[in-house]
Motif scaffolding. Sequence first.
Motif, PDB file in Angstrom:
ATOM      1  N   LEU A  56      -4.064   5.139   7.046  1.00 31.56           N
ATOM      2  CA  LEU A  56      -2.838   5.936   7.068  1.00 31.56           C
ATOM      3  C   LEU A  56      -1.992   5.731   5.818  1.00 31.56           C
ATOM      4  O   LEU A  56      -1.098   6.528   5.533  1.00 31.56           O
ATOM      5  N   CYS A  57      -2.269   4.656   5.065  1.00 36.03           N
ATOM      6  CA  CYS A  57      -1.525   4.384   3.830  1.00 36.03           C
ATOM      7  C   CYS A  57      -2.149   5.052   2.603  1.00 36.03           C
ATOM      8  O   CYS A  57      -1.552   5.035   1.522  1.00 36.03           O
ATOM      9  N   ILE A  58      -3.337   5.621   2.749  1.00 38.98           N
ATOM     10  CA  ILE A  58      -3.997   6.287   1.622  1.00 38.98           C
ATOM     11  C   ILE A  58      -3.264   7.595   1.337  1.00 38.98           C
ATOM     12  O   ILE A  58      -3.018   8.386   2.251  1.00 38.98           O
ATOM     13  N   PRO A  59      -2.914   7.860   0.071  1.00 38.44           N
ATOM     14  CA  PRO A  59      -2.197   9.111  -0.235  1.00 38.44           C
ATOM     15  C   PRO A  59      -3.093  10.329  -0.047  1.00 38.44           C
ATOM     16  O   PRO A  59      -4.289  10.275  -0.311  1.00 38.44           O
ATOM     17  N   MET A  71       3.857   5.804  -5.507  1.00 39.58           N
ATOM     18  CA  MET A  71       3.660   5.913  -6.957  1.00 39.58           C
ATOM     19  C   MET A  71       2.510   6.856  -7.306  1.00 39.58           C
ATOM     20  O   MET A  71       2.222   7.066  -8.471  1.00 39.58           O
ATOM     21  N   ARG A  72       1.872   7.391  -6.270  1.00 35.55           N
ATOM     22  CA  ARG A  72       0.746   8.320  -6.442  1.00 35.55           C
ATOM     23  C   ARG A  72      -0.398   7.705  -7.240  1.00 35.55           C
ATOM     24  O   ARG A  72      -1.038   8.362  -8.066  1.00 35.55           O
ATOM     25  N   MET A 132       0.827  -1.208   0.000  1.00 34.50           N
ATOM     26  CA  MET A 132       0.000   0.000   0.000  1.00 34.50           C
ATOM     27  C   MET A 132       0.860   1.256   0.000  1.00 34.50           C
ATOM     28  O   MET A 132       0.536   2.249  -0.670  1.00 34.50           O
ATOM     29  N   LEU A 133       1.967   1.211   0.734  1.00 33.72           N
ATOM     30  CA  LEU A 133       2.863   2.363   0.764  1.00 33.72           C
ATOM     31  C   LEU A 133       3.538   2.574  -0.592  1.00 33.72           C
ATOM     32  O   LEU A 133       3.793   3.714  -1.001  1.00 33.72           O
TER      33      LEU A 133
END
Length: 403
Positions: free
Chosen positions: A243-246, A208-209, A202-203
């Motif tokens: 918390l991993c969501i951009p 990679m946006r 996920m990170l």
Amino acid sequence: MTERPSAFRLVFAPVRALFVSDASAGILLILVAAAAMLAANSPLAGEYEQLFYGKLPWTPIPKLYDLHLWINDGLMAVFFFVVGLEVKREWIEGQLSTAQSRRLPILAAVAGMAIPALVYVGVVGGEGELMRGWAIPAATDIAFAMGVLGLLGNRCPASLRLFLLTVAIVDDIGAVLVIALFYTANIKLGWLAASGAVVVAMLVLNKMRVSRFWPYILLAIVLWYFVLNSGIHATIAGVVAALCIPMVGPDDQTMVERMEHGLAPWSAYLVVPVFGFANAGVPLAGMGMEQILAPLPLAIAAGLFLGKQVGIFAAIFAADKLGFAPRPDEASWTEIWGVSILCGIGFTMSLFISGLAFTGQQLLINEAKIGILLGSLISAVVGYAILRMSATHPDDARSPYID
């Protein structure tokens, strides 16, 4: 000359406020809790018990063998996911984005968790079996507390609303850490390693946006399943995934905010009420004042009502007098006291922690529920009364709910 509002409008202004303010989610929780208590103490008590605790004829996940487990371990992961999104947004670009803005909410939230825990420990007198419940009165229910504030219209300054919201958000962070650190079973390293691999994936997507929702959602579901089997409570996966969501995708749109706005109504008006209905029902048959005033419910109620207000009010007072952080703008000490009491409403997270603290001990869970409902109710009524009787601010003299 300003027209004086009629007595009818003054009486029913709070009722109208339920439908045009942020009070509705909190009022829904009150109704749900009342419905659960009625169901558990009516001729439908057997059906209520069977609905949530009866073994399912089939389940895709053997660990979740009844509806209650699916709600607490599965559905509540959505609630924790929304909490994680809110925490990330506030921490990066919201009210907690600077060191100065974090000072008072963090100090107040820490004191508002520590003092109730100490009150709880003091009341139970160090009984080993009951000590596991020390964190139950440490949490504040955002929807419930903000719902009570919503009933006040504009009588409460905006700075106090914002303060209550930020304290509750920091409080949620603390509750999540408490669950992860103190209410975790034997950890299975293989499943934990697999969970870590999903987080890394996920990170990487974040780095990679990648701005599509579905890869994150699929990986979040996989993460939840792995965490469920790792020994850490499955709902923690919701916070970690959030918390991993951009924050920002290639098109400069805030993914966190879009996901939060999309999921927040489902969380507030479906997930939390379903959880409340499944967990708030306490059979009172054969239960007298001796059981209601037993050490466990008394400790929880005292922690919520007394511990919360003492911890939070003392932290604000000390921070203001010592120059560490100023008190909320345009707020009197009476109003700050009233909001500190409202922080003793601990419905959702407190019920959740009580189930973790006394797993398999239904009598203790029921006693804990009584303490939570009693402490939350007293905090709501007293906090509302104090704020209602406090002086109206000049610019808020006319309520928007009175035409």
